[in-house]
Design an enzyme around this catalytic site. Structure first.
Site, PDB file in Angstrom:
ATOM      1  N   HIS A 109       0.731  -1.248   0.049  1.00  0.00           N
ATOM      2  CA  HIS A 109      -0.284   0.300  -0.030  1.00  0.00           C
ATOM      3  C   HIS A 109       0.998   1.468   0.453  1.00  0.00           C
ATOM      4  CE1 HIS A 109      -3.351  -1.908   1.852  1.00  0.00           C
ATOM      5  NE2 HIS A 109      -3.424  -2.670   1.194  1.00  0.00           N
ATOM      6  N   ARG A 145     -10.438  -3.871 -18.310  1.00  0.00           N
ATOM      7  CA  ARG A 145     -10.688  -4.845 -18.160  1.00  0.00           C
ATOM      8  C   ARG A 145     -11.341  -5.513 -16.999  1.00  0.00           C
ATOM      9  NH1 ARG A 145      -4.905  -7.548 -17.618  1.00  0.00           N
ATOM     10  NH2 ARG A 145      -4.339  -7.151 -15.849  1.00  0.00           N
ATOM     11  N   ASN A 161       2.437  -9.831 -22.040  1.00  0.00           N
ATOM     12  CA  ASN A 161       3.233 -10.556 -20.515  1.00  0.00           C
ATOM     13  C   ASN A 161       3.319 -11.881 -20.699  1.00  0.00           C
ATOM     14  OD1 ASN A 161       4.060  -8.196 -20.307  1.00  0.00           O
ATOM     15  ND2 ASN A 161       2.761  -7.377 -18.704  1.00  0.00           N
ATOM     16  N   ASP A 162       1.817 -12.265 -19.937  1.00  0.00           N
ATOM     17  CA  ASP A 162       1.161 -14.200 -19.991  1.00  0.00           C
ATOM     18  C   ASP A 162       2.302 -14.675 -21.955  1.00  0.00           C
ATOM     19  OD1 ASP A 162       0.863 -13.581 -17.506  1.00  0.00           O
ATOM     20  OD2 ASP A 162      -0.959 -13.375 -18.101  1.00  0.00           O
ATOM     21  N   ARG A 180       8.270 -16.083 -15.903  1.00  0.00           N
ATOM     22  CA  ARG A 180       9.469 -14.099 -16.614  1.00  0.00           C
ATOM     23  C   ARG A 180       9.717 -13.559 -15.146  1.00  0.00           C
ATOM     24  NH1 ARG A 180      10.173 -11.991 -20.610  1.00  0.00           N
ATOM     25  NH2 ARG A 180      10.347 -10.240 -19.684  1.00  0.00           N
ATOM     26  N   CYS A 235      -1.070  -4.853 -25.446  1.00  0.00           N
ATOM     27  CA  CYS A 235      -1.074  -4.358 -23.762  1.00  0.00           C
ATOM     28  C   CYS A 235       0.086  -4.785 -23.016  1.00  0.00           C
ATOM     29  CB  CYS A 235      -1.634  -3.918 -23.803  1.00  0.00           C
ATOM     30  SG  CYS A 235      -2.913  -5.470 -23.047  1.00  0.00           S
TER      31      CYS A 235
END
Length: 757
Positions: free
Chosen positions: A368, A511, A635-636, A646, A683
């Site tokens: 946080h 998303r 990324n995925d 990764r 993205c």
């Protein structure tokens, strides 16, 4: 009503009080203490080990051979006792020899005993000794016995420190601190560079008196402190600057929940019942919290415990009357804050004009306080080791958040190099800022779209500061990750509406939730939560479709926020077309529900899908006619294509985004989508790197959604690139890939004057 644990602890504390008041020497006092503990806990052995000259020395015992006293010594981390001291954690074993760290010392005669329990004696957050009990019969000690032992250890810390029997907590820091310059590496949390003097946050209060004279008076002090602390938190949560939707509101609501937690206050009252002062009771419960924190592997749960630790520090300062953190005392000059850890509420108390950076001994990317520091624009690094040994209050510090390093007491050349880099960074930012008002047009006149990724209300401001065209990916799960409880529909709706309002007509792609797996939420757990491959497990749309109430709530929130507007909704991690159909049907069901009740809904909904699972590429001819847009999540996708995590340190750099396999895959997807007249975006981190983005443009990608900091460099690349030439060159490279694709692309960029720096 005192519990069994408080009664046991009080019985021992009564005996300890008499011992401490006596005029006996320290050795005689500790000899009596071990007997009192052993009798109260019905243990055949009780021993006290003290840290002396860096070793844990057996100082007093009943049950072990007296000839071993002052003879048996263990290093930090050696044996069970050394492990307890090193980790500042307890051990409770029914068979001591079964523990991998067990170390047999024949001079003690301990071979007769099977069970073992030990707790650290803590002073200034460091172990200065260990108190342990043993029994001949194999058994685990009850929780009430362990809690009593921990309470006793706290009182022993006062006796031992007062008598000067153990190494002083932190004494080593004065002898090991290097008066010269030092370079301390850490984890990059918030990028940026800063210069300032070291200021310790100092939230810790040293407990001088542990045994209560009047239990009811101590209880009254705690009640009063709780009231004052709750008033502070209530005032903070109602402050106008935190009244809008966003991460601050969610985080402070978490604080409020803990501040009013009856279980926490009850545990403190039970510690007072055992005979401790108000300060000692709070510290006692806080030590237990810290021990739990060390055992938690779930970063989200660990972060919740850090929030509670922050509140305990606040409560301790109130009850002791020592409220002056560095924030309250005021920063007198440009400062870099140094702390073990910080709660976000504590960080928000600092003067933002003077606070230039933060260094933490702990900290994480999802903490946080990291989120708040990023919103404040304060550079931060974490996981910095030996901070207290190497940094003195007032030391000059140079914090390089871009490199994840802090320079302590820098020499002239280091300072000059830092200033030169800072100047170059400021100039680069100024140069890139010039692109804010410029469109992303290639040399051959092609207009491309450069959007930003976001997840918090404050991120939307980057649309204005960077001149980005849109928000190509708004990660709705961020609101869930910073919240202690499941965000209600109203809270979700407020956030989405605030984002749309702030975007001021620019496109925003929401998303739906990508939670579960490695982004598990503590308030949304299942019986089979542990997964061997969480990235490929029960997460994202898979979870949302199974937990349809969760998705229905989010769908309604999105529809209500977008009432009267055109909105974009994207579903993550689709493996097969039927999953998209099911998700769209669920949203449409909510739209019909609202319309039936005469509620205003969006005048148009654009539905999109994320391509992250390679299998979906084989079903694009089925999916594309049903969707309005497609987004490739690199990324995925990369880790799924290469079967490589990764985040694994040995694999993170092994597979290149510019591998022919990745580039050919993306080219194929772009070609199929073009045939169906469906726009495709990328993205992910790949699109935010100039060289990789150049290659993507060469593959036919016209839309990139990237981090705000990358917008300037990517615009500079686009405006220096001939798209047609790049596309032709990419076809040549992919037809016969060179051994080093990256080197080949760098060479072409340099020859053609493309900005990739």
């Amino acid at each position: 009503m005192p519990t069994a644990s408080t009664s046991s602890a009080r019985e021992i504390l009564t005996g300890l009080h008499d011992v401490m008041a006596s005029r006996s020497g320290a050795q005689a006092k500790l000899n009596k203490v071990v007997k009192i503990i052993a009798e109260a806990m019905a243990s055949e052995v009780c021993s006290i080990y003290l840290l002396r000259d860096g070793l844990l020395e057996l100082y007093a015992t009943v049950g072990l051979n007296q000839s071993a006293v002052h003879v048996t010594k263990l290093a930090m981390g050696e044996g069970l006792v050394g492990t307890i001291a090193r980790d500042v954690s307890l051990l409770n074993l029914d068979e001591a020899t079964s523990h991998p760290e067990f170390a047999y010392r024949p001079e003690t005669g301990e071979e007769l005993y099977h069970s073992f329990a030990g707790v650290p004696i803590v002073r200034r957050e460091r172990a200065i000794g260990v108190v342990a009990v043993q029994h001949a019969e194999p058994r685990r000690y009850d929780d009430v016995e362990i809690e009593a032992l921990q309470t006793v250890a706290m009182v022993l810390a006062e006796l031992i420190a007062g008598a000067g029997l153990a190494d002083k907590a932190g004494a080593a820091t004065e002898t090991t601190r290097d008066a010269g310059s030092a370079r301390l590496p850490g984890l990059k949390l918030v990028l940026g560079m800063a210069r300032g003097v070291a200021v310790y946050h100092q939230p810790r209060i040293l407990i001088e008196h542990t045994v209560a004279e009047d239990i009811e008076a101590e209880r009254h002090r705690v009640y009063s402190a709780f009231r004052k602390m709750r008033e502070q938190i209530d005032t903070m949560t109602s402050a106008p600057e935190f009244g809008t939707a966003g991460e601050h509101q969610e985080i402070l609501e978490t604080y409020k929940m803990f501040a009013y937690d009856e279980g926490w206050s009850r545990r403190i009252n039970e510690a007072i019942d055992s005979g401790l002062t108000a300060e000692a009771a709070i510290e006692r419960v806080q030590q237990r919290t810290r021990m739990r924190m060390r055992e938690i592997n779930d970063p989200l749960l660990a972060e919740r415990m850090h929030d509670l630790d922050d509140l305990a520090n606040r409560l301790l300062r109130i009850v002791s009357g020592r409220l002056g953190t560095a924030a309250q005392m005021g920063l007198q000059q440009d400062a870099i804050l140094v702390a073990r850890n910080l709660g976000p509420a504590e960080l928000l108390e600092y003067d933002r004009r003077r606070l230039k950076g933060v260094i933490l001994e702990e900290g994480s990317l999802t903490a946080h306080v990291t989120i708040v520091a990023r919103a404040m624009g304060v550079p931060m690094i974490g996981r910095v080791r030996d901070v207290r040994q190497m940094i003195t209050e007032g030391d000059e510090l140079l914090l390089d958040g871009d490199e994840g390093v802090v320079h302590v007491r820098p020499t002239g050349p280091i300072g000059e190099a830092f200033d030169a880099k800072l100047l170059a960074r400021q100039k680069q930012r100024a140069d890139l800022a010039a692109f804010k008002s410029l469109e992303s047009i290639t040399l051959d006149g092609e207009r491309l779209t450069v959007a930003i990724n976001a997840g918090l209300r404050d991120d939307v401001e980057a649309l204005e500061t960077t001149g980005a065209d849109a928000i190509g990916l708004f990660r709705t799960e961020f609101q869930f990750l910073v919240s202690a409880t499941l965000p209600r529909r109203e809270a979700q709706q407020r956030l989405y509406k605030a984002v749309l309002d702030a975007a001021d007509g620019k496109l925003v792609v929401f998303r739906t939730l990508d939670i579960g797996g490695d982004k598990a939420l503590p308030y949304l757990r299942t019986e089979d939560q542990e997964e061997e491959n969480p990235a490929m497990g029960w997460r994202a749309l898979r979870l949302s479709l199974d937990r349809s109430a969760l998705m229905k709530t989010q769908a309604r929130a999105l529809l209500e926020a977008g009432a009267g507007r055109e909105i974009y909704i994207m579903f993550p991690m689709i493996s097969e077309p039927w999953e998209f159909d099911a998700a769209k049907a669920l949203v449409e069901e909510q739209r019909e529900w609202l319309a039936a009740r005469k509620k205003l809904t969006p005048y148009k909904i654009n539905y999109g899908a994320m391509l992250e699972v390679p299998a979906l590429a084989e079903a694009l001819d089925i999916l594309l006619p049903r969707i309005d847009f497609l987004s490739i999540g690199t990324n995925d996708l990369t880790q799924f294509l290469f079967a490589a995590d990764r985040s694994h340190p040995k694999l993170a750099e092994r597979y290149d985004w510019l591998s022919p396999a990745i580039l050919r895959f993306i080219r194929r997807v772009v070609g199929v989508a073009r045939d169906h007249k469906v726009p495709v975006a990328v993205c992910g981190e790949m699109g935010g790197r100039p060289l990789e983005a150049m290659a993507l443009v060469g593959l036919g990608i016209r839309r990139l959604s990237i981090t705000p900091a990358a917008v300037g460099p990517i615009k500079a690349m686009i405006r220096s690139l001939d798209r047609g030439q790049m596309m032709t060159h990419m076809e040549t490279l992919l037809a016969a890939p060179p051994n080093d694709m990256r080197a080949a692309l760098v060479e072409w960029a340099e020859e053609n004057g493309v900005s990739i720096g």
